[in-house]
Structure formats: C-alpha cells, structure tokens
Design a protein around this motif. Structure first.
Motif: not given
Length: 492
Positions: A275-299
């Motif tokens: 969530l800190q990375e999303i805030a830094k990125d302002n949702g413009s890069g690859s750090f977005r919530e849908e990627n967080l969901v995908a990474c979490t499921l993968d882990l």
C-alpha cells in the motif's frame, strides 16, 4: 451464373470442398517452421490429442523423449508446445539462454484467476518490479533470519498439538498440514496466523485445494487449448472460474481491512508495504491494487500448496518405509533429543534426515514439467529453431529420474544424497527449478520442510491404520499430490 452453379453443384460436392478447404487451412495454419523440433504424426484440427494421457502425462513424454530425443514438440489444437529434456538442455534454456525464455505464456484456464499480473504469470517490467519488491519485503519480514525460524517453530508446536489431539487414531492430515504451512506465509502477508478451526480460512484452503486439483481434469486442460469453444460448455473449468472469484474476494476483504487502520508511516506486513508503494506510485505504474491482489494470491498458492504437498508425501513415505523413519528418529534423538525443538542449525549435523527430505522432494516430483515458459525471441536450442512466442516446458522428471545419474531412480532411496556418510548435494536435483525465474520462496520452503518434518518425527511415529494398505497413487493438478489418505500419528 450463380443460379447455374447452385443448381449444378450437389450438396455432397459442397461438403467435400468444405472439408478439403478446412484441412488445407488447418495445415497452412499449423505447419511447422524449418528446423522446428520433431514431433509425432498429428491429426487435423486437434493435433496430438490422441497421444495425451491426462492421468499420467509423464509416461507419454518419456516415450516421446526416447523416440525423438531431448528436444521435441507436440500440438493440441493450434497451440504448439516444445518439451526440453535432460540436464544439459534444461540448463541451456533456463540458465545459458535464460533471457530468451523469461516470459510466461498466456494460459486461458489461469487467466481468470491469476490474469497477467502478480508474480507467477506476469512478464517483462511488471514481473521484474513485482519480484524485486516481493523479495525485498520478504527479507524485511524475516526471510532467511532467526525471526522467521521462530515463527516456523511456533507453528510446529500448534501442528503437533492438533496431531496429538487425534490420540493415535486414523485421520487425514491434509488440511492440518496446509493450515500450518500457510500460516507462515500468512504471517508475512497479513501480519497474523489463522486458527485451525477458523471456518473462513478453512473454506479458503479447501477452495485453493479444489482449484489446484481441478487443473488436472481433462476438461480444464482442453479448455486451455480450445477456450473459444469450451467457454460455453459446463465442466471443471467453470468451477475454477467460480473459485477464482471467491479466492480473490477473500484477499480483497483482508486488504480492505488493512486500509481501515493503515498508517503510511508504519509497515506491519506485506500488504502495508505494498500500500505504501501504491501511494508512492499514485496508481500510475505497476503498483496497483489489482496487482496486490494477484501477488497475494500467488504467494498464498506458492507458499501453501507446494510445501504442504511435499510434507504429505513425506509422512506417507515414512509410514511405508518404517526402517527409514526409525533411522531418521534415531538421528533426531542423537542430535536434538526430546527436550528442545529442532532448529535450522541442526540441519548440517543431520545428513541422513537431510537426505530423506531431499529424496522425498525428488521422488514425489510435485511439479514434473516445471512452470511453463515462453520464448521472447527466435532462439536455437539443440540445433532446433524455437520461434518467438512458443510455449516451452522443461521436463524436470527427465532430470530427477535420469537413469544415468541416479543409482535407483524409481526407488525411494535416501542414499542418493549420501556420500561417505555425509550429505551429498546433486546437480540433478532441481525441484525449485533454476535460473532467474526459479522459485523465490526456496529458502523459506527448505526451512519449513526441515523444521516441520523433524518436529513431527521427533514426537510421533507415523503408521498405516489397522488393516489398511497405504498407496503412492497420485492425483494430478497444478501439483502432483498424493491421493487422500488416513494415517496414525502415534506419540513416541
């Protein structure tokens, strides 16, 4: 003129013309490029589907390997697959030319769950960013450090308690083991563990297990080759899609709870850090919530399924080979005793136990064809041309069961990893794969396997229930897991 043609051409002629046209179109579409790896005779439209053994594909691949060599190809529908066999060729594509086979192919059956985001299915810059961030974050939360070892030891105590509650009676250890193993990665992702009687988490584990298993069904495998047609048909693939939504929903709920009391200056776990990375990125890069969901499921998938399945195989082998189990217990008693818990520093003093764990991994061979790769450019492998965009499968079975390397490849033999009484590391042992896309959780998995396995054998002897013959039959899904079994954990 059209009227004349319609009247003079019979229905039979039209049908013959249509069939010939489709056959020519299929041939033109699926003809192999020059110097493409050899393949058996294929049927029009469906390819080599007549050769497939959906229950045990390793048998077919072994025969094709013997006939066509270490690099060969197959086709299902219009999708070509190149299989690479043997240590030298596997190293060639995963290490020597690893950059040329770095991507993952788009697999339709996984698209609904893992999409092209996260850690497993993503490619290019997105994958590099997510993997780098995840590795750094895992290290920050204890990977390779004493703090994570303490968590595994604590969870081992909980697992021994629930095994002890069975009082030596027959029980299925499946979800107890899954819960214990999953709690380690959950403590990093969510900042907490889940009790063994937590209904929501038990449901999540059951959905995950069902989804993994259903990947091995005929309908699910065919869907990946004929998605346009089969998406309208009922079958196991539809259950996978439904389960995928439920799994995502579980993760999204945990993320939303984190958001409620999230403090940008504080990082309690993986989700907070992301969530800190999303805030830094302002949702413009690859750090977005849908990627967080995908990474979490993968882990969650990678951090639960592979290690828990290996431990289930380990207990099964111990019950089937009591003399090996007794020798492991004798080494545990000599090095650790009964008064303290096993620690990672004990591993170097326990060559036989270490050899047994490695042999369990080799013989159970839970991901026989590795995770698929895709060529990012035209590449020559073993004298054959692999065009850009080709799906490539590295046959780990051909390495870990190589008759020229292993003394008794088809037998459970810990001696494969012993030399003059000491543990012997073998180059042909690669259950975590090799190269830049090798398993990022290898250090964690190896720690879990040693600590859980030794803790369980320190306190219990595993036996088949009375009047029961245990079997090494497997069920094939994303992993190759043992068929459900019951076992007796007899306190020592």
């Amino acid at each position: 003129m059209l009227r004349f043609l319609c009247e003079s051409i019979s229905f039979q002629m039209l049908l013959v013309f249509l069939i010939v046209f489709l056959l020519v179109a299929d041939y033109m579409k699926n003809r192999k490029p020059k110097k493409y790896p050899p393949s058996p005779f294929s049927l029009p439209f469906v390819g080599h589907i007549h050769l497939m053994n959906f229950r045990d594909p390793q048998l077919v691949m072994q025969k094709l390997n013997e006939k066509y060599g270490d690099v060969f190809s197959t086709r299902v529908g219009s999708t070509w697959f190149v299989f690479v066999n043997g240590l030298q060729m596997v190293k060639e594509v995963l290490v020597n030319q690893g950059e040329n086979f770095m991507d993952r192919p788009d697999i339709p059956i996984d698209r609904e769950i893992f999409s092209t985001m996260g850690l497993i299915s993503s490619n290019g810059h997105v994958w590099k960013q997510q993997r780098r961030f995840t590795l750094t974050t895992l290290r920050n939360f204890g990977l390779g450090k004493r703090s994570l070892e303490d968590r595994i030891q604590e969870e081992s105590r909980y697992l021994m308690d629930v095994f002890g509650d069975e009082q030596g009676n027959p029980f299925n250890p499946h979800f107890k083991i899954s819960n214990a193993v999953s709690n380690i990665i959950c403590s990093i992702i969510f900042g907490n563990r889940f009790e063994y009687h937590d209904e929501d988490f038990q449901k999540f584990l059951q959905l995950l297990d069902e989804t993994v298993t259903l990947h091995g069904t005929i309908m699910s495998q065919l869907y990946s080759c004929f998605p346009t047609i089969l998406k309208f048909f009922p079958g196991s693939h539809q259950t996978i899609f439904k389960n995928g939504k439920l799994l995502k929903s579980f993760v999204e709920e945990k993320i939303n709870k984190h958001k409620e009391d999230w403090k940008p200056s504080e990082s309690r776990d993986f989700i907070d850090s992301y969530l800190q990375e999303i805030a830094k990125d302002n949702g413009s890069g690859s750090f977005r919530e849908e990627n967080l969901v995908a990474c979490t499921l993968d882990l969650m998938l990678a951090g639960t399924e592979t290690t828990s399945t290996t431990i289930r195989w380990a207990l099964l082998y111990m019950a089937l080979y009591p003399e090996i189990q007794a020798r492991v217990q004798a080494e545990i008693d000599a090095v650790i005793g009964q008064t303290r818990q096993p620690a990672l520093e004990d591993r170097s003093k326990m060559p036989y136990t270490n050899a047994v764990i490695h042999e369990v991994q080799r013989k159970s061979n839970i991901i026989p064809f590795n995770v698929p790769r895709m060529s990012v450019k035209d590449t020559v492998v073993g004298g054959f041309c692999i065009p850009k965009g080709t799906t490539l499968l590295t046959n780990l079975t051909s390495v870990m069961f190589d008759k020229n390397e292993w003394e008794t490849p088809d037998t459970f033999n810990p001696g494969h990893f012993l030399k003059d009484g000491q543990f012997w590391k073998r180059e042909y042992f690669m259950p975590f794969s090799i190269g830049k896309r090798a398993c990022l959780g290898e250090v964690l998995a190896r720690s879990e396997l040693f600590l859980f396995f030794t803790a369980l054998l320190q306190k219990f002897t595993f036996q088949a229930p009375p009047d029961t013959t245990l079997s090494l039959k497997f069920k094939l899904g994303i992993t190759m897991a043992p068929q459900p079994y019951k076992i007796c954990a007899v306190p020592r």
